[in-house]
Each structure stands twice: as C-alpha cells, then as structure tokens.
Scaffold this motif. Structure first.
Motif: not given
Length: 758
Positions: A208, A210, A213
């Motif tokens: 998960g 952050d 991307r």
C-alpha cells in the motif's frame, strides 16, 4: 491453402519458433519502452506507441528480418533536450522529418556509408549517453530531480545520496538488485526487466505504498494532436532532424550487422538500404501518432535471435502484443512505480558502457577515440561529443597515413636505407634529413617498400639521387612491391605491378586476385580457374619448393597432427605459417572426434590419429575450431535445418556432448555470441573425446603426447589457444620468451615439446 500460399506464410512466419520468440521479446520491450519514455520526459504512452510502430511498421518494411525496433536509450538525452526546447508536439514533427530523411537516404542507397563511422565513436557515444542517462535517472531513484547537465548531476549526487529517502527509493533499489541477481539464477530465461518491475510493483501494491506511479491515459491516442512546426532558428531545427536521423540510423545499421553475425542458418542477410528506409517509415508513423523515435535495439534483437525467431513475423507479433496489452491492461500498467522504471533505465544506461567493445578497440589503439567521445558527450552534449570523436579519428588516420619507417645501416662499405609506409609531402622533411646524413660519394642501396608516393616525395628522392651521383656516389633503388619511383621516372600514370616469382598475395582467394588473372578467366568455370591456379603454381612456385619436395618425397616427418573443420575459410598452413611436411592434417565437418564406443561408429578420424602417433611418432595433436561454424550452427538449431541431409545429420550426432556441455557450463568471457561459444566449447569437448581412448590417454598421462586446443576467429583473423587451467581461449603471444623456445625436431619431438606456447 495452396502450396504457394503455405510457402509464403512460412517465409513470413514460422509459428513453432516465431510465436514464442515474439512473446519473449514483448516481455522485454514493455518495461524498457515505458522506462525510455519516462527518462525522455515524453508522455508514457509515447514509449508504447514507438514499440508498436517499431514492431509492426519497421518490422514489415525493414531489411533486417530478425531485428527488433522500438524506443532506444541512445536517443533519450537528445529527446529530453528537444522536448525541453520545442515542446512535445514539435518534437513529434522533428521525428517525422527525421523519418523522411532516413527514407531518402535509404532510397539513395547510401546506407553502407554510415558504417564508415568508426565503431570507437559509436560505442563511445553510446557509453556517454549511458553515463548521462544513469546520472539523471539515479536522482529520480533517490527521490530527487535531475539537474540541467551531467556534470551538475555528478556534483549533486553526494548530496542526493545523503538526503532523506522515501519508499520510492527502496523500490528503485529493489529493482536494481533483482536485475543484477536474476540473470544468475536458473530461471534467467524469464526476462530480468519484467521480473524486476513486476517485483517492485507487487511490493508497492501489497504494501500500500503511496509512491508516484505510471499515469497511462485511457487510450493511447487520447492526447494526440497534429504535430506542430518547431518554434526556433532553422539551422537548429535542421540540426535536430539530422541528429535524430543519423543517431537512430547508425544504431539501426550497426545492430543489423551485429544480428547478421548471429542469424540462424537459412536466414538471409540484411538489406541495409531497405532497413534504413524501413526505419524512416517507422519514425514517420511514430512521430505522426505521437510516439518516440524508433531504432534497431540490440537488447531486443539479440533476445529475439536467442529465443529462436526465424522470420520477421516474430518482430511484427511483438508489436501486436504490446498493442493488445496497452489497450486491455492499462489498470495493471498504472500500478508500476516510476522509481522502478527509473532504476530500470539506470541499469540500461550502465549496460551501454560495454567493456567488451573497449577490449576490442585496444589492439587497434583506438581506445583514446572511445574515451574522448564519451567525455565529449558527457561534458558537451551528444552532437558535440560525436564531432569531437570523429575529428580525433580524422587526425589519427592522417597520422597513420603519414607514418613512415626509415632505417639506415652500413654493411660491407655500403649504406643501406629501407623506407616503409606511405610517402607524402608531410614526411619529406624527415626523409630528406636522413638522406642528407649519408656521406658524399658513398654507395647506397635504397629499398622502397611503399604503398604510395606523391610527387613531392618522388621529387625529394630523385633530387637527392641526382645530387649524390653527381658527387661520385652510386644509388641503387629497389622497389619491393609496386614501382612508384620507376613509374614517375617513365611518366606512366600508375605504377606497374612488380614482376616477382609469385604473387605477393598468394594467400588471398582467387576472387581477390582477379586483376592478376588473364581477362579470359573472368567468366571462366570453376574447373578452368582451378587449372589456372595450377598453372600459376607451376610457373612461379613449383621451382621454389622443388628442392623441399624432393627431400620430402622419400619420407614425411610432420611435427603435429592437426584436426580441423572442412570449412574453406580455415587454411591450417596459413594460420600456422607452416609449409610442406609440417602438419599431418585431418579434416571433417565440425572438427569432430567420435568418442570411444560411440553409437554412431566412424573410424576415419581415429585411423588418422592412430597412424600419426604409432607410425609417424607425432607428439602433439591439435584440435582447431573456428567462429561462425556451419556445423555448430546446425547443432545449435537442433538439426532442423539439415533434416534433408541424412548423412550430415547422422555425423553431427557426434557433437551431442558438445551441445550438452554448452548448455550446462557458464559463458566464457571471450565468446561474443552463443554460436561462437559453442564453437569454442566444441574444441574443448573434442580434446576430452580423444581421452576416451585408453591407449591415447596413457600416452598423454605419461608425457608422450600433448593435446592442444586452438580457435580461429574468422572476423579478426586471430588465432587463440586454449588454456586448460582457465578453461578459456587466450590470444597467442606475439613473441616467445627465450626459455620457451624449442629446437626443431628431426624425426620425432622430444617429450614435453609445446606446440604453441601460451
């Protein structure tokens, strides 16, 4: 389907080989295309568009059937600068214009002139681009932003390393580690870039994280707009077009040449003019659709060949797979961390610095060109660095052309002067100084071994000769090869060929001696050419070797048994500088030695070995292989290409142990391609096969017999010798130390004789 249509399909696509090969290339191309797009500062989809167009358009229209085209790291620095200067749509217009220029050059049939660019410059440019690329993308991996220049990136790197790092940095480091480690695992057939990016993506998704991307639009052409004219000075825009066209074109052509050396048996050579035009068409379409420039990419192309591709169908299919995935799996691609792609590009940039190229340049004394070009690209830019390298090439070429050796000595009251090289006006001062040092009235023998003499050099020699003879001296001029001085004296337009007892190029193929053969033989049959060669031997060579042959006619006492391939390019007496009576030679397809008790029986080779050792008392057996061996190519291809040749297929079963050894032993450092590696491994295996005969093994163990492995690199004409301890082939030294010298043998070699000292 008719027979004709089935044949056409097979020429375009060999399903059993091309379909799996195309999928392997697709797995390599996907992450690399995304990484090059990110590093270039272009939209991410531009890399995918270029990969699709490079596969389909350049694959269909190009002249190199096994070459795979797509976005390339070598253009990353240029594209980043162009996008910063002109914007993305104007850069697409530059790409289209570069494509048009490549089409024009291909239609003009000038593709081969691109190969005149020194490989030292090309490899230096690629290495420089790799350094710039790695420095810029390393900042992204470390969580920062690249600076405006490579030097600024280098200066700022320590601060970036010591700064606080995010989770993205960990993903980048993970990507690099997987890339380095994966290729050493048993599963290395799965492409390392795919595994590395997939691992980083999986860690980021399950954790998960952050992190930034990939931002992929819903459609590849959602951001498409018509290319716009660049807003800048015309000379700068033209320079940008030429730079993209030449860099992409030269890389593609060099890649085609490299792939030709690896191509399987039955695959045609590349048509370089068609390839350049096909690359131009690909660049035009890619620029029109909003993609990066395309070029032949050596990583994808070698992957394609090693995966078993046989036709251009594999290249085209890989582009189709990219299109299918981009259209259907966008959500998956958007999970890829940008840091992983940056790390991938860092590794790709470092691999552009190929040390094997540098090793190949050292024997030719061209390493300086490589380093100057590399430094110029890093400090000044790609265009400036290439121009700097080409300028150095021109200077060194001029220096080599003017390099002359002048030797003088006194013997028996006479002065002997030997001049070797190219005599031009640039060396007249040096030559005149040497000649002026000869005492007046002294008799002089002047030997001219020159390949060219201009008027200034002739005038200097002739003026000195007239002056020297006027003072009572005598000058005898002997021209060893072509008669430049005599030609100038008689006023002929070109120097006549020297009449010697035999051609100075006796070792050259018949085709290369055409100017020395009668014109009637130009269209002669092979039999007539053979008989003409015999007549040349009778007229020039027979009388020279007659005393030797008369002595040998009573008995032969060769020093070595030489086992080699039947390949016409391998001439044992030429590569060993040996003459009649020195080598006892046996030749067969693939220089194979059947093992003791082999299921496929054959006694011909061992009959030669038995006679050589038991009757001729030979003490050294040499097995000599060579690069680009057709027999080994057939073995490497699984025998499918020679199924219609039953006798040959049966004979090559003796190479099964060589193939097994090739598959299970690590790559030697000195093998450039899988085929070359198998050719070298085959020599090692045949030496082991000899030892399967107990009586022969006993002779080796007791020191009565020595086994030697040799390997001829056809491309460089260099002979290498096997070092049994290191298990690899080494270059034969230029000289032998006094302690290693051996006296020639008469009737048998003493124990411990070393045939070819390593």
């Amino acid at each position: 389907m008719t027979v004709e249509s089935q044949s056409a399909v097979k020429r375009f696509l060999a399903p059993g080989r091309d379909v799996p090969a195309s999928f392997v290339v697709f797995l390599v191309a996907m992450p690399l295309s995304l990484g090059v797009a990110v590093a270039s500062g272009a939209p991410v989809e531009a890399g995918l568009i270029a990969a699709i167009v490079g596969g389909v358009v350049a694959g269909l229209l190009g002249g190199s059937p096994l070459q795979v085209s797509g976005p390339t790291a070598s253009l990353t620095v240029i594209m980043f600068s162009l996008i910063e200067t002109y914007g993305w749509r104007a850069t697409c217009a530059i790409t289209m214009c570069a494509g048009i220029l490549q089409i024009v050059l291909g239609a003009s049939r000038v593709a081969r002139t691109a190969l005149a660019v020194s490989p030292a410059v090309v490899h230096g440019m690629l290495a420089g681009v790799g350094v710039v690329l790695a420095l810029s993308q390393l900042h992204i991996v470390l969580g920062g932003s690249p600076q405006d220049s490579a030097l600024d990136n280098l200066v700022d790197l320590p601060r970036q390393v010591l700064a606080q790092h995010s989770l993205a940095t960990g993903l980048g480091v993970l990507t690099i580690v997987v890339l380095l480690v994966w290729e050493r695992t048993p599963w290395r057939r799965v492409p390392a870039p795919l595994v590395a990016v997939a691992a980083a993506t999986a860690v980021a998704w399950f954790g998960g994280f952050d992190v930034p991307r990939v931002d992929l639009p819903s459609s590849l052409l959602v951001h498409w707009g018509p290319p716009s004219l660049p807003d800048g000075a015309l000379p700068d825009v033209v320079g940008a077009v030429v730079a993209v066209a030449l860099v992409a074109g030269v890389e593609s052509l060099l890649c085609s040449v490299a792939i030709d050396r690896m191509r399987p048996v039955g695959v045609a050579r590349s048509d370089l003019d068609r390839e350049l035009a096909g690359q131009g068409a690909g660049n035009f379409v890619s620029g029109l659709l909003g993609g990066l420039p395309v070029a032949g990419v050596i990583v994808r192309s070698t992957t394609n060949v090693r995966a078993g591709a046989l036709t251009r169908g594999s290249t085209v299919l890989h582009g189709i797979w990219v299109l299918v995935l981009a259209m259907s799996c966008g959500a998956v691609l958007e999970q890829i961390p940008l840091a992983a792609l940056a790390a991938l590009v860092v590794t790709l940039g470092l691999r552009l610095i190929d040390r094997s190229h540098l090793r190949g340049l050292r024997p030719h004394r061209e390493s300086l060109i490589y380093w100057v070009t590399l430094g110029g690209v890093v400090v000044l830019g790609v265009g400036e660095g290439v121009l700097l390298g080409m300028g150095l090439v021109a200077c060194l070429a001029l220096r080599r052309l003017t390099r002359v050796s002048v030797r003088t000595e006194q013997r028996d009251g006479r002065w002997h002067v030997v001049v070797e090289g190219s005599l031009t006006f640039l060396v007249v001062p040096r030559l005149a100084a040497v000649l002026a040092g000869i005492p007046a009235g002294a008799p002089v023998d002047l030997d001219l071994d020159v390949d060219f003499m201009d008027n200034a050099a002739f005038d200097a020699i002739h003026t000195w000769r007239v002056s020297h003879e006027r003072l009572g001296g005598r000058v005898d001029i002997d021209e060893i090869h072509e008669s430049w001085y005599e030609s100038a004296m008689t006023g002929e337009s070109s120097p006549p060929p020297r009449k010697t007892a035999g051609s100075s190029r006796w070792w050259a193929p018949w085709a290369n001696r055409g100017r020395r053969r009668p014109e009637a033989l130009e269209q002669a049959s092979p039999r007539e050419i053979l008989l003409a060669g015999v007549r040349e031997y009778h007229g020039s060579t027979a009388r020279l070797v007659r005393p030797i042959m008369a002595e040998l006619s009573m008995a032969q006492t060769p020093d070595h048994l030489f086992i080699t391939c039947v390949d016409s390019r391998v001439v044992p007496n030429l590569i060993t500088a040996s003459g009649p009576g020195d080598l006892f030679i046996t030749r067969n397809v693939g220089n194979l030695v059947p093992r003791n008790g082999a299921r496929v029986s054959d006694d011909s080779v061992m009959a030669s070995v038995e006679y050589a050792t038991s009757v001729l008392n030979i003490k050294t057996i040499t097995v000599c292989g060579h690069s680009m061996c057709g027999a080994m190519a057939g073995v490497l291809g699984g025998g499918t290409e020679i199924e219609h040749l039953p006798q040959l297929s049966n004979w090559l079963k003796h190479a099964n142990h060589s193939l097994d050894r090739f598959l299970h032993e690590p790559d030697p450092e000195d093998a450039r391609t899988p085929l070359d590696r198998l050719c070298q491994v085959n020599v090692m295996q045949q030496l082991d096969n000899l030892l399967t005969y107990p009586w022969l093994k006993h002779r080796v163990e007791t020191g009565e017999l020595e086994l030697v492995g040799m390997y001829l690199d056809l491309e460089t004409a260099q002979v290498h010798i096997l070092d049994p301890e290191q298990g690899r082939f080494l270059t034969v030294p230029d000289s032998v130390e006094p302690s290693e010298e051996r006296a020639p043998r008469k009737g048998g070699a003493p124990h411990g004789t070393t045939a070819f000292p390593a």
